[in-house]
Design a protein around this motif. Structure first.
Motif: not given
Length: 821
Positions: A207-227
């Motif tokens: 999956d790391a090779e497919e990471f698109d380099g967008k910070v939003e991709t990482l933010l979507r993986l966080t718990v919503p209330e911590d966003l």
């Protein structure tokens, strides 16, 4: 560290060996977030520095940006946030030469990019940092009389060799990072991350090779209330240079979320290059338990601790409870007497609330007072959380708020109820014991926070009222000039600052323009501001020259023994001649806009801030004003920001002023304040000099203490009035007033006596100055046998107006006489 400090200070001859030992200890943990600061602090301990900092290159190698600093504020030495690498600053010279640069006060005075602030004499050292590719520099300042001694220079070289930090080597996009590091471009949202960071976010090797380099991709993986808290760190508009640290959670394919810790630093980019957030992400799950209600309560307590207003308290409660409880609506209200006043409604749209609420939509709770809602009144009376499941019969004002379940949280505080919080669900909701405990704990925290917020609001209103009373209510009308002022409080906090302005009419068509800033934001700063404004006005009205006015205010502030200091700019304008004298006490210089539209920042020599040195020089600098010239005085809140230093801000202000139409100064002031950052208070004073339509006629006469002094003065007055064309029928009145005033001065005072005659149209002003501060007193009654005391009565009878004012070293008694013809 305390033992190291005392040992290093006591044994200066052995500083280098001690520094080596401490540096080995500090560099043993390269991942420590405080490592760079601790290394810099050694420059204060072992090298006798009063300030130390590290500058590093941004992306592309330019400019050199401030990474970390310790010691006294850098502004005391005129140091900036950044320097061009191709410039002539000491840090740039040291990097180009690849060797240390040692400068004394004389060399610094000749350095074009080393601004001086006040009378401080200091030595400066700039040493390139080894092993970072030539992109960073250690800078240190010493106020010792001999500068940096040989042993201290050796310590600085050791410290420069030990300096390292993630921000010193921020990579360009596409360059491989250390395993646990990241680099985020703030304008595009593109992020470069190491393999370990991707693994922490749940990316496998494929999956790391497919990471698109967008910070939003990482933010979507966080718990919503911590966003929201995570977004507050990765948004550049809310950050300044300095370290940032945050813990947050990321979702896992199975099991509870994982706690991560982010450490980062915002580093400004150069021209055409973006600001970047660089730092590291590490696993913090070993230090954190699973998501529990205890953690939520702790997070709510932290949010309420910094909530300043009642509305801030409500927003913190909503953020802490609505998401975890999956509630559909939350309402928070304060209890005032027998009524509930709504503070926060979430969601805020009217359509989200029952029909009754929409019909009664206002600041007070629908169907107020509280006694009309027995269920709510009982909950407030008992003072504990009440929960009603779906299907419970409640009064209409409450039933539709939570048809699937309703929780009412009374908010207790210091023996009384501060308010209530209503939480409603549309679908049937099961209340577990953990939720009940969470609601009870949250209610107690919110109630206490509401009381603190009320106290804070009351203090804010008191300080605001105090400051409004201390600033001028209206500006005087000026002959041949127009003045406009603006004051904006800071939006970064609720405390009031010490910015002030004043326009002081003075005799002989002079006016004093004053602007100043007291250090800090508090009631003490506002109070001291009022004291300084009053002192400057009093000294100015006494007739002292500008440098004496500022010097006396400086001594007064020093004698007050306060921990605060103030900056001030004082400009004395001669409205007849179009000339001015400017005195600066650690404050920004005036900006002049000439009639042709060109602007310049006045080259006015400055002294130290008020209250810093008891004995200080405040030189006067001349200014020349042509009709149509606009003079602008401001405080640093308008021109200084995180993105730009004061020099850049002043240039921007000059450019904005040049682009304005100065026909309406009010519009000019509004335009200049339109882009104010408002991270600090802003005071602005604009004056347009138009020139006087008719200039007064003036003559003066020094009265010598000789037997015929009064006769000589009368002959001078008669010749002057006839030369001015004063009608003969007014001569006797003027001569009588002159005789009485001069005689009183000669009889009742010692020293020099001066007569001033001024004619403006059909009004003649007679003024006699002497060296006595005592004001003449008009007698209440005079007997027939009295031989004196009638002079002042005669002056009053012959004058349209008369009085006495203090002047430097004495007083001036004046009389205004209306001329006919």
């Amino acid at each position: 560290m305390a033992n190291v400090v005392s040992e290093g200070a006591a044994d200066g001859g052995r500083r280098t060996p001690h520094a080596e030992v401490v540096l080995k200890t500090l560099t043993a943990d390269p991942d420590s977030p405080e490592r760079l600061r601790h290394v810099l602090e050694l420059a204060l301990v072992f090298a006798g520095a009063s300030f130390a900092a590290v500058y590093a290159t941004g992306e592309g190698g330019d400019p050199l940006c401030l990474v970390e600093s310790v010691g006294l504020p850098r502004r005391l030495y005129g140091l900036r946030d950044s320097y061009p690498r191709a410039g002539r600053s000491p840090v740039a010279e040291a990097l180009r030469a690849g060797r240390p640069v040692w400068l004394g006060p004389d060399e610094l005075a000749d350095c074009p990019e080393s601004r001086r602030a006040g009378p401080r004499e200091f030595f400066l050292a700039a040493l390139p940092v080894r092993g970072d590719g030539g992109g960073a520099c250690l800078l240190a300042v010493s106020e010792e009389q001999a500068g940096f001694e040989p042993d201290e220079r050796a310590c600085l070289e050791l410290i420069a060799d030990a300096v390292s930090h993630p921000a010193l080597a921020q990579p360009a996009e596409g360059v491989e990072l250390p395993s646990g590091a990241f680099s985020l471009s703030m304008d595009s949202g593109r992020v470069e991350v190491g393999e370990e960071v991707l693994e922490l976010f749940g990316f496998g090797a494929e999956d790391a090779e497919e990471f698109d380099g967008k910070v939003e991709t990482l933010l979507r993986l966080t718990v919503p209330e911590d966003l929201p808290s995570l977004m507050s760190v990765v948004e550049a508009d809310h950050m300044s240079i300095g370290d940032r640290e945050l813990e947050f959670r990321v979702l896992q394919p199975s099991g509870p979320p994982k706690w991560l810790r982010l450490r980062g630093r915002l580093v400004p980019g150069g021209e055409g290059r973006p600001v970047r957030l660089v730092g590291t992400v590490s696993d913090a799950s070993k230090l954190r338990s699973d998501v529990t209600d205890v953690a939520r309560v702790q997070r709510l307590a932290a949010a309420l601790a910094i909530a300043g207003t009642v509305r801030d308290v409500g927003q913190a409660v909503v953020s802490a409870l609505r998401g975890p409880l999956r509630a559909d609506r939350i309402a928070l209200a304060e209890l005032e007497n027998d009524r509930l006043v709504v503070t926060v409604l979430d969601p805020p749209e009217q359509e989200a609330w029952p029909d009754l609420w929409r019909r009664e939509w206002r600041s007070e709770w629908p169907d107020a007072p509280v006694r009309t809602m027995p269920t709510l009144a009982a909950a407030l009376r008992e003072g504990r959380a009440q929960i009603w499941p779906a299907g419970t019969v409640l009064e209409p004002a409450l039933a539709d708020v939570g048809p699937g379940g309703l929780a009412v949280l009374p908010l207790p505080a210091v023996g009384r109820m501060a308010g209530a919080c209503l939480i409603g669900w549309d679908a049937p909701h099961d209340f577990g014991p953990d939720e009940r405990a969470l609601l009870t704990a949250s209610a107690g925290l919110a109630g206490q926070a509401l009381m603190r917020a009320h106290a804070f609001d009351a203090e804010h209103e008191l300080v605001g009222m105090l400051q409004r009373q201390l600033l001028p209510r209206r500006l005087p009308e000026l002959p041949g000039a127009v003045a406009v002022t603006r004051y904006l409080p800071s939006t970064a906090g609720l405390e009031l600052g010490g910015d002030w302005y004043d326009v002081i009419p003075l005799p002989d068509n002079h006016v004093a323009l004053v602007i100043g800033d007291v250090q800090g934001h508090s009631a003490g700063a506002a109070t001291l501001m009022g004291q300084m404004r009053t002192a400057l006005r009093a000294y100015a009205v006494e007739g002292h020259p500008p440098d004496v006015v500022v010097s006396r205010a400086n001594r007064l502030l020093a004698d007050l023994e306060t921990d605060l200091f103030a900056t001030c700019a004082y400009v004395d304008v001669d409205l007849e001649e179009g000339s001015a004298w400017c005195v600066r006490a650690g404050h920004l210089p005036p900006v002049l806009r000439h009639p042709d539209g060109a602007t310049e920042i006045a080259e006015a020599e400055g002294g130290p801030p008020l209250g810093v040195l008891t004995q200080a020089d405040f030189p006067m600098s001349p200014l020349r004003l042509q009709p149509g010239t606009v003079l602008a005085l401001t405080t640093d809140g308008l021109v200084e920001s995180v993105e730009a230093d004061i020099d850049e801000g002043m240039e921007r202000l000059a450019g904005d002023l040049a682009a304005c139409d100065t026909a309406d100064l009010g519009l000019v002031a509004d335009a200049l304040l339109g882009n104010a950052r408002r991270s600090d208070d802003v005071a602005l004073l604009l004056v347009r000099y138009d020139g006087m339509a008719s200039r007064p006629q003036r003559e003066s006469w020094t009265v010598w203490r000789v037997p015929q002094a009064v006769g000589h003065t009368r002959r001078f007055t008669r010749r002057t009035l006839r030369a001015w064309g004063v009608p003969d029928d007014a001569l006797d009145t003027v001569l009588l007033v002159v005789s009485e005033l001069v005689t009183n001065a000669l009889v009742h005072t010692d020293g020099r006596v001066r007569l001033d005659l001024t004619r403006v149209n059909h009004l003649l002003r007679v003024a006699v100055a002497d060296s006595s501060p005592r004001t003449p007193v008009k007698p209440t009654s005079i007997s027939w046998e009295a031989t004196g005391g009638r002079g002042i009565l005669l002056v009053e009878a012959m004058s349209a107006a008369w009085g006495a004012v203090p002047v430097s070293g004495g007083k001036q008694v004046w009389s205004e006489i209306a001329l006919t013809g």
